[in-house]
Design a protein around this motif. Structure first.
Motif, PDB file in Angstrom:
ATOM      1  N   ASP A 130     -40.447  27.433  21.715  1.00  0.00           N
ATOM      2  CA  ASP A 130     -40.985  28.698  22.234  1.00  0.00           C
ATOM      3  C   ASP A 130     -40.943  28.730  23.750  1.00  0.00           C
ATOM      4  OD1 ASP A 130     -41.411  29.412  19.688  1.00  0.00           O
ATOM      5  OD2 ASP A 130     -43.594  29.150  19.705  1.00  0.00           O
ATOM      6  N   ARG A 133     -37.496  29.157  25.139  1.00  0.00           N
ATOM      7  CA  ARG A 133     -37.002  30.533  24.962  1.00  0.00           C
ATOM      8  C   ARG A 133     -37.520  31.422  26.077  1.00  0.00           C
ATOM      9  NH1 ARG A 133     -38.151  30.998  19.089  1.00  0.00           N
ATOM     10  NH2 ARG A 133     -36.318  30.148  18.052  1.00  0.00           N
ATOM     11  N   ARG A 134     -38.789  31.161  26.449  1.00  0.00           N
ATOM     12  CA  ARG A 134     -39.417  31.984  27.474  1.00  0.00           C
ATOM     13  C   ARG A 134     -38.783  31.755  28.849  1.00  0.00           C
ATOM     14  NH1 ARG A 134     -44.809  30.271  27.165  1.00  0.00           N
ATOM     15  NH2 ARG A 134     -44.776  30.196  24.908  1.00  0.00           N
TER      16      ARG A 134
END
Lengths: 135, 145
Positions: A130, A133-134
Motif C-alpha cells: 500500500d 503504491r502511494r
C-alpha cells in the motif's frame, strides 16, 4: 526452488515456506550459535528473496541482554534487506524479565505463536505494498 | 570447567564453577536453574535469577583479566526465607566507579550498559565489592516468595 525447503546446513535449520523463512531458536543457546543464525538468516533472505521471516523463540527459557540484542539486530537487518520479520512465542517469564531488565524490545513486531505471526507478516507485507503504491 | 561440590550428592550445599569460556555461561545458567528449582522459586523468579546470572557471568568473560573467574551457587536461608545466593568473582582490573557502573546505559565496552543495573532489578539483593586493581565480586540473592 520448490515451495517448501529445509536447509539443515547450518547450526539451526532454516525452513522456507513459500516466501517466508522460519527459524526456531531452542534450548540452551550459546552466543556463537545466535551469531551464526544472524549471518545464516540474512544470507538466506538475500538468496531466496524471502519477503518475510518468522523468528520463533518459544523454545528459549531465558533470553539475556546479549541474545535479545542479537535478535533485535536480526530483525533490523532483515528489514534493511526489504523483508519483514516477526518474533513469535516469547515465553511470558522471558517477557517479564526483559521488560524489568530494561532491554529495548518494544519496537519489534511480535506475535503469540507462529500462526498469528504468519497473519501479522501478511498484514505487514500488505502495508508495504500500500505504501509503495502511494509513493 | 571444573566443579567441586562440597555437600552430599542429593543436595549440594555449594557448587563452584570456573568461568573462562562461552560454554561456561550455559553451565552457570543450568546450575542456577537447578538450585532455583530446589529452593522452590516460581518460574518467573527462576527466569529472572538465571538471566541475572547469565549477565554477571558474561561480565566476567568481557571484563576480567584473562576472561576468567569463578561462580559460586548456594542455597540461601535467613531462618524464615529460602532462596538462592550466587557470587561472581574475578581477579580482573576491578570497577573504578561502582556507582557509575550501576547506572543504566553506562558501559566502558560499547554494550547497552544493562548488565549490572538490569541484573539488580531482577534479584532481591545485589552487592558489589570491587576496587581498582583488586578484582570484582558481585553477589546476588533471590528469595522464594
Amino acid at each position: 526452488m520448490s515451495d517448501i525447503e529445509a536447509r539443515p546446513a547450518g547450526v539451526v535449520p532454516i525452513m522456507r515456506i513459500g516466501a517466508t523463512l522460519l527459524v526456531a531458536l531452542q534450548g540452551e543457546i550459546d552466543d556463537t550459535t545466535v551469531l551464526q543464525v544472524e549471518s545464516q538468516l540474512t544470507a538466506e533472505v538475500a538468496r531466496t528473496h524471502a519477503t518475510g521471516v518468522l523468528l520463533d523463540v518459544s523454545g528459549l527459557s531465558i533470553v539475556d541482554s546479549f541474545i535479545a540484542r542479537v535478535i533485535a539486530r536480526i530483525v533490523a537487518m532483515v528489514r534493511l534487506l526489504g523483508s519483514e520479520a516477526v518474533v513469535v512465542g516469547i515465553q511470558p517469564a522471558v517477557a517479564i524479565t526483559l521488560v524489568e531488565m530494561g532491554v529495548p524490545m518494544g519496537h519489534l513486531d511480535t506475535a503469540l505463536n507462529a500462526e498469528q505471526g504468519m497473519v501479522l507478516l501478511r498484514r505487514l507485507r500488505r502495508a508495504d505494498v500500500d505504501q509503495s503504491r502511494r509513493l | 570447567m571444573s566443579i567441586k561440590a562440597d555437600g552430599s550428592e542429593l543436595a549440594p550445599a555449594r557448587v563452584v564453577a570456573l568461568v573462562d569460556s562461552e560454554a561456561d555461561l550455559i553451565h552457570v545458567r543450568q546450575l542456577l536453574r537447578a538450585e532455583a528449582v530446589r529452593a522452590g522459586l516460581g518460574l518467573v523468579d527462576q527466569t529472572k535469577l538465571v538471566t541475572a546470572g547469565s549477565e554477571l557471568a558474561r561480565n566476567i568473560l568481557v571484563y576480567a583479566t584473562g576472561s576468567r573467574g569463578e561462580v559460586t551457587v548456594e542455597r540461601a536461608s535467613d531462618g524464615e526465607r529460602q532462596g538462592v545466593r550466587a557470587a561472581f568473582s574475578d581477579e580482573g582490573p576491578g570497577i573504578e566507579d561502582v556507582e557509575a557502573a550501576m547506572r543504566d546505559g553506562f558501559s566502558t565496552r560499547g554494550s547497552l550498559g544493562l548488565g549490572l543495573p538490569g541484573s539488580k532489578r531482577l534479584v532481591d539483593e545485589l552487592t558489589i565489592t570491587s576496587a581498582k586493581g583488586s578484582g570484582t565480586r558481585v553477589t546476588i540473592v533471590k528469595w522464594r516468595r
